[in-house]
Design an enzyme around this catalytic site. Sequence first.
Site, PDB file in Angstrom:
ATOM      1  N   ASP A 366       0.824  -1.213   0.000  1.00 58.83           N
ATOM      2  CA  ASP A 366       0.000   0.000   0.000  1.00 58.83           C
ATOM      3  C   ASP A 366       0.865   1.274   0.000  1.00 58.83           C
ATOM      4  O   ASP A 366       1.873   1.339   0.707  1.00 58.83           O
ATOM      5  CB  ASP A 366      -0.852  -0.052   1.281  1.00 58.83           C
ATOM      6  CG  ASP A 366      -1.941   0.980   1.297  1.00 58.83           C
ATOM      7  OD1 ASP A 366      -2.020   1.778   0.360  1.00 58.83           O
ATOM      8  OD2 ASP A 366      -2.717   0.965   2.271  1.00 58.83           O
ATOM      9  N   ARG A 442     -11.424   3.202   8.322  1.00 59.92           N
ATOM     10  CA  ARG A 442     -10.098   3.454   7.775  1.00 59.92           C
ATOM     11  C   ARG A 442     -10.160   4.572   6.722  1.00 59.92           C
ATOM     12  O   ARG A 442      -9.534   4.498   5.674  1.00 59.92           O
ATOM     13  CB  ARG A 442      -9.494   2.188   7.159  1.00 59.92           C
ATOM     14  CG  ARG A 442      -7.972   2.186   7.261  1.00 59.92           C
ATOM     15  CD  ARG A 442      -7.327   1.131   6.395  1.00 59.92           C
ATOM     16  NE  ARG A 442      -5.919   1.030   6.713  1.00 59.92           N
ATOM     17  CZ  ARG A 442      -5.005   0.590   5.870  1.00 59.92           C
ATOM     18  NH1 ARG A 442      -5.342   0.187   4.657  1.00 59.92           N
ATOM     19  NH2 ARG A 442      -3.750   0.504   6.225  1.00 59.92           N
ATOM     20  N   TRP A 476      -4.478  -8.652  -3.320  1.00 68.14           N
ATOM     21  CA  TRP A 476      -5.791  -7.991  -3.434  1.00 68.14           C
ATOM     22  C   TRP A 476      -6.339  -7.828  -2.032  1.00 68.14           C
ATOM     23  O   TRP A 476      -6.757  -8.798  -1.407  1.00 68.14           O
ATOM     24  CB  TRP A 476      -6.697  -8.870  -4.284  1.00 68.14           C
ATOM     25  CG  TRP A 476      -8.087  -8.378  -4.517  1.00 68.14           C
ATOM     26  CD1 TRP A 476      -9.026  -8.056  -3.579  1.00 68.14           C
ATOM     27  CD2 TRP A 476      -8.731  -8.179  -5.784  1.00 68.14           C
ATOM     28  NE1 TRP A 476     -10.195  -7.671  -4.161  1.00 68.14           N
ATOM     29  CE2 TRP A 476     -10.043  -7.740  -5.525  1.00 68.14           C
ATOM     30  CE3 TRP A 476      -8.328  -8.344  -7.104  1.00 68.14           C
ATOM     31  CZ2 TRP A 476     -10.960  -7.465  -6.541  1.00 68.14           C
ATOM     32  CZ3 TRP A 476      -9.235  -8.073  -8.112  1.00 68.14           C
ATOM     33  CH2 TRP A 476     -10.530  -7.636  -7.832  1.00 68.14           C
ATOM     34  N   ASP A 477      -6.337  -6.608  -1.555  1.00 73.46           N
ATOM     35  CA  ASP A 477      -6.698  -6.330  -0.163  1.00 73.46           C
ATOM     36  C   ASP A 477      -8.129  -5.804  -0.075  1.00 73.46           C
ATOM     37  O   ASP A 477      -8.707  -5.331  -1.065  1.00 73.46           O
ATOM     38  CB  ASP A 477      -5.703  -5.286   0.368  1.00 73.46           C
ATOM     39  CG  ASP A 477      -5.540  -5.336   1.882  1.00 73.46           C
ATOM     40  OD1 ASP A 477      -6.334  -6.009   2.556  1.00 73.46           O
ATOM     41  OD2 ASP A 477      -4.606  -4.674   2.374  1.00 73.46           O
ATOM     42  N   ASP A 547      -2.681 -10.138   9.825  1.00 69.51           N
ATOM     43  CA  ASP A 547      -1.671  -9.078   9.922  1.00 69.51           C
ATOM     44  C   ASP A 547      -0.689  -9.365  11.047  1.00 69.51           C
ATOM     45  O   ASP A 547       0.343  -8.710  11.151  1.00 69.51           O
ATOM     46  CB  ASP A 547      -2.346  -7.723  10.178  1.00 69.51           C
ATOM     47  CG  ASP A 547      -2.812  -7.097   8.884  1.00 69.51           C
ATOM     48  OD1 ASP A 547      -2.388  -7.567   7.819  1.00 69.51           O
ATOM     49  OD2 ASP A 547      -3.601  -6.144   8.933  1.00 69.51           O
TER      50      ASP A 547
HETATM   51  C1  DGJ Z   1      -3.907  -4.846   5.402  1.00 68.36           C
HETATM   52  C2  DGJ Z   1      -3.012  -5.975   5.013  1.00 68.36           C
HETATM   53  O1  DGJ Z   1      -3.332  -7.119   5.735  1.00 68.36           O
HETATM   54  C3  DGJ Z   1      -1.572  -5.571   5.225  1.00 68.36           C
HETATM   55  O2  DGJ Z   1      -0.724  -6.643   4.945  1.00 68.36           O
HETATM   56  C4  DGJ Z   1      -1.267  -4.385   4.366  1.00 68.36           C
HETATM   57  O3  DGJ Z   1      -1.351  -4.754   3.024  1.00 68.36           O
HETATM   58  C5  DGJ Z   1      -2.222  -3.260   4.684  1.00 68.36           C
HETATM   59  N1  DGJ Z   1      -3.589  -3.686   4.631  1.00 68.36           N
HETATM   60  C6  DGJ Z   1      -2.019  -2.111   3.746  1.00 68.36           C
HETATM   61  O4  DGJ Z   1      -2.947  -1.134   3.904  1.00 68.36           O
END
Ligand code: DGJ
Length: 729
Positions: A366, A442, A476-477, A547
């Site tokens: 990101d 967010r 892809w988040d 995360d």
């Molecule tokens: C959430 C993801 O799980 C992280 O690894 C990272 O990509 C962040 N978003 C970036 O905003």
Amino acid sequence: MGITYMDAKKLFRMDTRRTTYLIGLSPEGYVGHVYYGRRLKSEGNSYLLRMDERPFTPSVLEREKASFLDFFPTEYPAGGVGDYRESCLDVRCESGSIGCELQFEDYRILRGKPGLPGLPASFGQEGEVETLELVCRDALLNLKVTLSYSVFADTDIITRSVQVENCGEQHLKLEKVYSACLDMDNRDLEMLTLVGSWARERHIQRGGLRFGKQTVSSVKGESSHQEHPFLALVTPEATQETGEVYAMNFVYSGNFMAQAELTQFGQVRMTMGIHSDQFCWNLRPGESFQAPEAVLTYSAEGLGLMTRNFHDFYRGHLIRSPHQYAKRPVLINNWEATYFDFDSEKLLEIAREAKKAGIEMLVMDDGWFGKRNLDDSSLGDWTVNEEKFTSGLLDLVEKVNEIGLQFGIWFEPEMISPDSDLYRAHPDWAIRIAGRTPSQSRAQYVLDLSRKEVVDYAYGCVADILHSAPIAYVKWDMNRQLCDIGSACLGRESQGELMHRYMLGVYEMQERLVTEFPELLLENCSGGGARFDPGMLYYSPQIWCSDNVDAMERLRIQEGTALIYPLSTMGAHVGDCPNHIVGRNTPFDTRAHVAMAGTFGYELDITKIAEEERAKIPAQVEEYHRYQPLMQRGDYYRLASWSDRKPYDCWEVAAKDGSEALVTFVQVLAEPNMHSRAVFLRGLQEDAEYALEGTENVYGGDELMYCGYLVPSKQGDFVSRLYHFVRVR
Ligand code: DGJ
């Protein structure tokens, strides 16, 4: 094996290698559930349908309908006409009433398995799977309901889905359409679920069933960090090796409901489907609705067999990616290394150091697009940030490639920042309720992917970037849940379709992506592991697990995830220390051993870590690749569990032919005056001999399985070892 119909008994029978499923018909044509469990040698009968039970009050009638329907074990209960337990289908007709009564009409047995249009679904060749379709109808509404059962004999899996078709004249509203129901007698069953939160996803929870309804569910528009679309009912003695397990998993990534209901007669109804909150689907004359697929398995040999059934099934019949069994690149991701504070020079610095250490891919996370220097802007503006990348994206990718690394990139295509050019141009593209200021999460809104033009735009942005440079991987988040459920495009009557239409939009985008870029390695992600589900596995062979990359936290997260999903699907990285989320320090080796249980990578600033740690990376990369084929194809056994109050954690992957096994042992907390620990291996050949790599020691397979291997006692918290046993005779 396969599917048979016994006309004289009005009985459908489905057999897998170790299980049998029986469906019977009552004289009125109700479709009843007779049996699911251990494979039967006898033919089976429908007496379990209990058609002779008396009504609950003295009655002149032998079989009074309402009380009959309220105990009859049924395959697919419709609501409103007398079965007061959880319904699977609620249909509102034009008069405003809810009521539907399904009666058997016809059946078909097919070789193979038809796909589910627009939805992720398992697949198999003719010869691997057979499908039973039971066609039922409500005579008054002229509503046709097709119950599909696909039998994957080798993996002991039966998948279920439902299609509802309006063959009548009325405009109907579907207020609930679940995908599966399983009625059975209670035997002190316990409910096993996966629960948690952000950074502690999919912890195993188990407890006795109580009278009434117990659920896990999501109404967040994603399968969620908190509760998981999985439910198992297990007999009290169930362990890894023993006891009975009935399990369901949902091939869907949005709202879901999974429920166990213990009723007045000691029956249990287990149901799974799209959550009925915020769901209302218009079914006009001639239209049909397809519910997603639920995956069922039964094990008479404990949780371990359930796990291996799911693993084999997902590997063989759900994951389509060419990368599944290919060598996966060891990647380094810059998220925890830099967060938003990076430019091309910083990434190239990381890439150069990574190359020296043997790492194979750089993933730019990101912060590379629009004006995004924090998480408060630019989602939707998918053009490269020219201040960070003065020579553009292609130049960066080429330089990374010249260094000798592949290049991967992060997207969050489903979102829109209020501070973005996209939002300024199309405020109505955000999901929102007319007249109400939507809640930010967010600092972002969710794109209305029920709209074709929005899907086309969002997909086009991703595709344009992928066409602009040789990009080998996409993360892809999806970083927020849905709320303020409203679409500027759907009419008043159709707002209840938005949550499901949103998911169909996501699936369409991912389908287009894997079709247009078949070689791309796609990793799904959702604020860590909020969308780690079978729906996503249909598109991406790996999903970011959490995360939280702290090795100790990962033990629980990965144990829960691996209860259902193959190790090759679990995104797992070696993180920085102290860990950014819990502040814990763990040894570099342990972080690597734990991450090797998944798709391996690094998530730290390799230019800043201690030289001694950097020096270990080449051997770790080599070790990962050496064990990767075993981890991708082998059988997973959980030998001990820290989350089950053992001071250590231990798992094994054994080759299907018993030729080798890799055991990972992690001592969480050291205990004083402790001797060696015996761990009992599984999946070996009793009469073969195995050498322990790196030693002169040779053990019998039976010895390792029944006497155990003694893991020497060690000092120190959070220490780990890998033990690789190779068959020598
Ligand atoms: C959430 C993801 O799980 C992280 O690894 C990272 O990509 C962040 N978003 C970036 O905003």
